[in-house]
Scaffold this motif. Structure first.
Motif, PDB file in Angstrom:
ATOM      1  N   ALA A 138       0.835  -1.202   0.000  1.00  0.00           N
ATOM      2  CA  ALA A 138       0.000   0.000   0.000  1.00  0.00           C
ATOM      3  C   ALA A 138       0.872   1.255   0.000  1.00  0.00           C
ATOM      4  N   GLY A 139       1.884   1.271   0.843  1.00  0.00           N
ATOM      5  CA  GLY A 139       2.776   2.430   0.876  1.00  0.00           C
ATOM      6  C   GLY A 139       3.516   2.614  -0.423  1.00  0.00           C
ATOM      7  N   GLY A 140       3.955   1.493  -1.025  1.00  0.00           N
ATOM      8  CA  GLY A 140       4.656   1.582  -2.304  1.00  0.00           C
ATOM      9  C   GLY A 140       3.783   2.127  -3.409  1.00  0.00           C
ATOM     10  N   LEU A 141       2.516   1.698  -3.434  1.00  0.00           N
ATOM     11  CA  LEU A 141       1.591   2.193  -4.454  1.00  0.00           C
ATOM     12  C   LEU A 141       1.322   3.688  -4.284  1.00  0.00           C
ATOM     13  N   VAL A 142       1.102   4.106  -3.039  1.00  0.00           N
ATOM     14  CA  VAL A 142       0.837   5.536  -2.793  1.00  0.00           C
ATOM     15  C   VAL A 142       2.057   6.379  -3.138  1.00  0.00           C
ATOM     16  N   LEU A 143       3.262   5.914  -2.720  1.00  0.00           N
ATOM     17  CA  LEU A 143       4.478   6.657  -3.022  1.00  0.00           C
ATOM     18  C   LEU A 143       4.716   6.743  -4.531  1.00  0.00           C
ATOM     19  N   SER A 144       4.546   5.623  -5.222  1.00  0.00           N
ATOM     20  CA  SER A 144       4.755   5.608  -6.669  1.00  0.00           C
ATOM     21  C   SER A 144       3.758   6.508  -7.384  1.00  0.00           C
ATOM     22  N   ALA A 145       2.485   6.436  -6.932  1.00  0.00           N
ATOM     23  CA  ALA A 145       1.463   7.280  -7.567  1.00  0.00           C
ATOM     24  C   ALA A 145       1.734   8.752  -7.306  1.00  0.00           C
ATOM     25  N   GLY A 146       2.160   9.083  -6.081  1.00  0.00           N
ATOM     26  CA  GLY A 146       2.439  10.482  -5.762  1.00  0.00           C
ATOM     27  C   GLY A 146       3.570  11.046  -6.597  1.00  0.00           C
ATOM     28  N   LEU A 147       4.667  10.273  -6.721  1.00  0.00           N
ATOM     29  CA  LEU A 147       5.798  10.728  -7.527  1.00  0.00           C
ATOM     30  C   LEU A 147       5.458  10.722  -9.014  1.00  0.00           C
ATOM     31  N   GLY A 148       4.748   9.665  -9.427  1.00  0.00           N
ATOM     32  CA  GLY A 148       4.395   9.566 -10.848  1.00  0.00           C
ATOM     33  C   GLY A 148       3.429  10.627 -11.299  1.00  0.00           C
ATOM     34  N   SER A 149       2.616  11.135 -10.367  1.00  0.00           N
ATOM     35  CA  SER A 149       1.618  12.141 -10.742  1.00  0.00           C
ATOM     36  C   SER A 149       2.257  13.467 -11.138  1.00  0.00           C
ATOM     37  N   LEU A 150       3.546  13.644 -10.789  1.00  0.00           N
ATOM     38  CA  LEU A 150       4.240  14.854 -11.230  1.00  0.00           C
ATOM     39  C   LEU A 150       4.361  14.879 -12.744  1.00  0.00           C
ATOM     40  N   ALA A 151       4.452  13.674 -13.339  1.00  0.00           N
ATOM     41  CA  ALA A 151       4.534  13.574 -14.793  1.00  0.00           C
ATOM     42  C   ALA A 151       3.196  13.194 -15.405  1.00  0.00           C
ATOM     43  N   VAL A 152       2.437  12.352 -14.692  1.00  0.00           N
ATOM     44  CA  VAL A 152       1.124  11.906 -15.187  1.00  0.00           C
ATOM     45  C   VAL A 152       0.102  12.212 -14.091  1.00  0.00           C
ATOM     46  N   LEU A 164      -7.969   1.309   2.116  1.00  0.00           N
ATOM     47  CA  LEU A 164      -7.525   1.152   3.500  1.00  0.00           C
ATOM     48  C   LEU A 164      -8.604   1.598   4.483  1.00  0.00           C
ATOM     49  N   VAL A 165      -9.349   2.641   4.112  1.00  0.00           N
ATOM     50  CA  VAL A 165     -10.453   3.089   4.965  1.00  0.00           C
ATOM     51  C   VAL A 165     -11.532   2.008   5.046  1.00  0.00           C
ATOM     52  N   VAL A 166     -11.877   1.435   3.882  1.00  0.00           N
ATOM     53  CA  VAL A 166     -12.877   0.361   3.855  1.00  0.00           C
ATOM     54  C   VAL A 166     -12.400  -0.837   4.674  1.00  0.00           C
ATOM     55  N   ALA A 167     -11.109  -1.157   4.562  1.00  0.00           N
ATOM     56  CA  ALA A 167     -10.553  -2.275   5.324  1.00  0.00           C
ATOM     57  C   ALA A 167     -10.697  -2.047   6.826  1.00  0.00           C
ATOM     58  N   ALA A 168     -10.468  -0.814   7.261  1.00  0.00           N
ATOM     59  CA  ALA A 168     -10.581  -0.496   8.681  1.00  0.00           C
ATOM     60  C   ALA A 168     -12.035  -0.556   9.153  1.00  0.00           C
ATOM     61  N   VAL A 169     -12.950  -0.023   8.341  1.00  0.00           N
ATOM     62  CA  VAL A 169     -14.368   0.028   8.727  1.00  0.00           C
ATOM     63  C   VAL A 169     -14.985  -1.372   8.759  1.00  0.00           C
ATOM     64  N   THR A 170     -14.638  -2.197   7.767  1.00  0.00           N
ATOM     65  CA  THR A 170     -15.236  -3.533   7.667  1.00  0.00           C
ATOM     66  C   THR A 170     -14.428  -4.607   8.386  1.00  0.00           C
ATOM     67  N   ASN A 171     -13.239  -4.234   8.860  1.00  0.00           N
ATOM     68  CA  ASN A 171     -12.325  -5.191   9.511  1.00  0.00           C
ATOM     69  C   ASN A 171     -11.974  -6.350   8.583  1.00  0.00           C
ATOM     70  N   THR A 172     -11.861  -6.056   7.303  1.00  0.00           N
ATOM     71  CA  THR A 172     -11.410  -7.020   6.298  1.00  0.00           C
ATOM     72  C   THR A 172     -10.349  -6.330   5.450  1.00  0.00           C
ATOM     73  N   CYS A 173      -9.631  -7.078   4.655  1.00  0.00           N
ATOM     74  CA  CYS A 173      -8.590  -6.474   3.837  1.00  0.00           C
ATOM     75  C   CYS A 173      -8.458  -7.231   2.522  1.00  0.00           C
ATOM     76  N   LEU A 174      -8.977  -6.646   1.451  1.00  0.00           N
ATOM     77  CA  LEU A 174      -8.903  -7.286   0.141  1.00  0.00           C
ATOM     78  C   LEU A 174      -7.459  -7.467  -0.293  1.00  0.00           C
ATOM     79  N   MET A 175      -6.611  -6.475  -0.031  1.00  0.00           N
ATOM     80  CA  MET A 175      -5.213  -6.582  -0.417  1.00  0.00           C
ATOM     81  C   MET A 175      -4.542  -7.743   0.307  1.00  0.00           C
TER      82      MET A 175
END
Length: 204
Positions: free
Chosen positions: A131-145, A159-170
């Protein structure tokens, strides 16, 4: 040796690690089912526990229930997956199920006996990495895209849904990877055979 033959807590209640430690030393010791991935189980587990990953337990719950005549204690890393497993077994008609309070983290903190093997990252740590890798990559990549910012938004929403439902699809997806499945061959037929034999050895 403690001569406890009845459960120290009612089914459905979380069982303190200290109570489980005493219970396992008694004549009426429960069956311990560890619902983490085989890789997590290989890294560290309670001696004598059976490894039945959550997905496997859900798929074979009726078959397992037919051979679970003793009290059952469910274990995972922190208690989340064990609670889901408890619901699945309760729905299948198994009445005498308990969840280890705090999971393996609580067990080790209380000084419970463990057996260690090759160390692997637990599932929760893998989720944080991906999750952290995806967010970091998207944040840096969004500078170009710029549109990549929506990937970070989607991960955050997940992650919010995972916390609310106490499940984790990832987490459910990650546990299917070879990294999490090939450390120990978890054969449900062998587990069932061991459960059917009152004196049978647990999966090690």
């Amino acid at each position: 040796m403690t001569d406890t033959t009845t459960a120290p807590a009612r089914p459905g209640q979380h069982l303190p690690a200290s109570d489980l430690r005493d219970w396992l030393r008694s004549d009426g010791a429960p069956r311990v089912l560890d619902v983490r991935t085989p890789a997590e189980f290989e890294s560290v587990h309670i001696p004598g526990a059976y490894n039945v990953p959550l997905d496997t337990l859900r798929e074979h719950r009726d078959e397992l229930v037919r051979h679970l005549h003793e009290e059952v204690v469910l274990v995972c890393r922190s208690g989340q997956r064990a609670t889901q497993a408890e619901r699945a077994l309760a729905e299948a008609g198994l009445p005498h199920v308990h969840v280890l309070d705090g999971g393996m983290l609580g067990w080790e903190a209380a000084g419970g006996e463990v057996r260690r093997g090759r160390q692997r990252w637990d599932l929760e740590r893998q989720v944080r990495l991906v999750a952290g890798g995806l967010v970091l990559s998207a944040g840096l990549g969004s500078l170009a895209v710029p549109r990549l910012k929506w990937l970070a938004t989607a991960v955050g929403g997940g992650l919010v849904v995972a916390a609310v439902t106490n499940t984790c699809l990832m987490g459910q997806l990650l546990q299917r990877l070879p990294y999490n499945r090939d450390a120990v061959h978890c054969d449900v037929d062998r587990v069932v055979e061991a459960l059917a034999d009152a004196g049978g050895p647990a999966a090690r």
